[in-house]
Design an enzyme around this catalytic site. Structure first.
Site, short mmCIF file in Angstrom:
data_model
loop_
_atom_site.label_atom_id
_atom_site.label_comp_id
_atom_site.label_asym_id
_atom_site.label_seq_id
_atom_site.Cartn_x
_atom_site.Cartn_y
_atom_site.Cartn_z
N ASP A 1 -6.22 13.89 -25.32
CA ASP A 1 -6.34 12.49 -24.94
C ASP A 1 -5.56 11.68 -25.96
OD1 ASP A 1 -7.02 9.87 -24.44
OD2 ASP A 1 -9.13 10.29 -24.01
N ARG B 1 -1.64 -2.41 -18.55
CA ARG B 1 -2.89 -1.66 -18.62
C ARG B 1 -2.88 -0.60 -17.52
NH1 ARG B 1 -6.09 -3.64 -22.27
NH2 ARG B 1 -7.75 -2.24 -21.61
N THR C 1 -2.96 6.27 -22.08
CA THR C 1 -2.84 4.94 -21.50
C THR C 1 -1.41 4.45 -21.70
OG1 THR C 1 -3.61 3.95 -23.57
CG2 THR C 1 -5.25 4.29 -21.83
N LYS D 1 -1.71 -0.30 -25.25
CA LYS D 1 -1.81 0.04 -26.67
C LYS D 1 -0.41 0.06 -27.30
CE LYS D 1 -6.19 2.54 -26.18
NZ LYS D 1 -6.32 2.73 -24.72
N TYR E 1 0.86 -1.19 0.00
CA TYR E 1 0.00 0.00 0.00
C TYR E 1 0.89 1.23 0.00
CZ TYR E 1 -5.07 -0.29 0.37
OH TYR E 1 -6.40 -0.40 0.09
N GLU F 1 -0.41 4.87 -0.49
CA GLU F 1 -1.19 6.09 -0.72
C GLU F 1 -0.32 7.32 -0.58
OE1 GLU F 1 -4.56 6.19 1.84
OE2 GLU F 1 -5.65 4.66 0.74
#
Length: 427
Positions: A212, A247, A238, A241, A66, A68
């Site tokens: 984008d 991903r 992203t 691709k 974790y 954060e």
């Protein structure tokens, strides 16, 4: 399922044997998907094959942590190692794209867009973005998406005459509606975008310019298409691709927006980042900075153009007349086949692609008059422009076939082709 060589592939290692022992059902799914990827042509424009190194990072112990917050400012202890991973990813992203700031925590492209809007807008503000039926994305203002429900979305599109972005319309709409953010970029538009024209329009109306670049950022990394970074206030993208990473999403922005972007990702829209994915992003960004990758990106475009020409010879009309990128949109009405039927037939023949609406499509999206194809994955396999001619022939045969025997014949030919260019070759 017979898998005598399943553990000899270069990226499973001993841990896959543990999966087979503890959960044979999921192991069978994983091996089945590996067989599907190896055994057919993967022409989905947004899909690719990551390297074994990217997969190794994804399957690492970093998934247990974790973290954060941001490097040096975490809400949990024990983050020294994951801090290094994120710092490497950020530095590599900034160097590769010439960006002033990068946030590599978004879980997806949609999550990156959500954070970008949150940094710049409040509910009710106006955005100007590309129409979904003309090639845009759900997060560009579709009414079924948060972007269309939370913001006043105005859509621009392409000219009916040549199916290219109507920049005059963009300017007219911007002046009429005074959007706070102008979005450019698309999921089914095959031509280069004139970022300078969008920048000029945004400056004229006092709007932020958001690009984008989810679909083409990998081509930018490989110097195969122009970069939006010098023109945009922020770029969302992203990391899968063409970029060939895991991903996930990423945001590049000007330094003056860095704090707003970081706060919009965490704590506004996400909690703990996926540190195994961030490490895998770092691996992919390092790979993308190599001459080998730059050569790959150029081959992706050359293959897309060769495939498009081959499909035109099969009677499929290329929307906008062709492609400048990794993808093409084909109108199938001249051969009397719907996009939905073509997708289904091709899948039975071992060719994976997607049905897609074309601009001004007369039928519903779930039927669609077109298909969308992309060459990122087949280029990763080592296929060339010569291979694209054969792919076009096989795709044309499959799309027209309405009987099982014909589709079996195509599938056999597909299997023979991919056997000479295997994905994740066995050792």
């Amino acid at each position: 399922m017979g898998t005598p060589d399943s553990t000899s592939t270069p990226f499973w290692g001993p841990d896959f044997a543990a999966l087979q022992q503890s959960d044979p059902d999921i192991a069978e799914v994983v091996l089945g998907e590996l067989a599907r990827q190896r055994g057919g042509l993967q022409l989905i424009a947004g899909e690719n094959f990551t390297s074994p190194a990217v997969l190794a990072a994804l399957g690492s112990t970093l998934t247990n942590k974790y973290a954060e917050g941001y490097p040096g400012r975490r809400y949990y202890g024990g983050c020294a190692e994951v801090d290094r991973a994120e710092e490497l990813a950020v530095r590599r992203a900034c160097e590769l794209f010439g960006a002033e700031h990068a946030n590599v925590q978004p879980h997806s492209g949609a999550a990156a867009n959500l954070a970008a809007y949150a940094a710049l807008l409040v509910p009710g503000d106006t955005i100007l973005a590309m129409s979904l039926p003309h090639g845009g994305h759900l997060t560009h203002g579709s009414r079924v998406n948060f972007s269309g429900r939370w913001f006043h979305a105005v859509a621009y599109g392409v000219r009916e005459s040549d199916e290219r972005i109507d920049y005059d319309q963009v300017g007219d709409l911007a002046r009429a509606h005074r959007p706070k953010v102008i979005v450019c970029g698309a999921t089914a538009y095959s031509r280069l975008v004139d970022f300078a024209a969008f920048r000029q329009i945004a400056d004229e109306v006092g709007a932020y310019l958001m690009v984008d670049a989810a679909h083409f950022i990998g081509l930018v990394a490989g110097d195969a298409v122009p970069s939006p970074v010098p023109y945009a206030d922020l770029v969302t993208c992203t990391t899968h691709k063409v970029l060939r990473g895991p991903r996930g999403g990423m945001i590049l922005c000007r330094e003056e927006l860095a704090g707003r972007i970081d706060r919009a990702v965490f704590p506004f829209s996400q909690g703990g980042p996926h540190m195994h994915t961030i490490a895998a992003k770092a691996v992919a960004l390092r790979e993308a900075a190599t001459p080998t990758y730059r050569a790959y990106a150029r081959r992706v475009v050359a293959n897309a153009q060769a495939l498009t020409q081959g499909l035109q010879a099969e009677g499929m009309r290329a929307v906008s007349g062709g492609t400048d990128t990794h993808l093409a949109l084909l109108d199938l009405r001249a051969i009397g086949v719907s996009g939905g039927d073509a997708e289904s037939r091709c899948e039975r023949a071992g060719i994976t692609l997607n049905k897609n609406a074309i601009p001004f499509d007369p039928v519903k999206p779930m039927i669609a008059s077109g298909i969308r194809v992309g060459t990122a994955a087949v280029t990763t396999q080592g296929m060339t422009e010569t291979d694209m001619k054969e792919v076009a022939l096989l795709l044309g045969r499959a799309a027209r076939a309405d009987d099982d025997a014909s589709l079996r014949d195509v599938r056999a030919a597909v299997a023979e082709l991919v056997s000479t260019h295997p994905a994740y070759p066995r050792r």
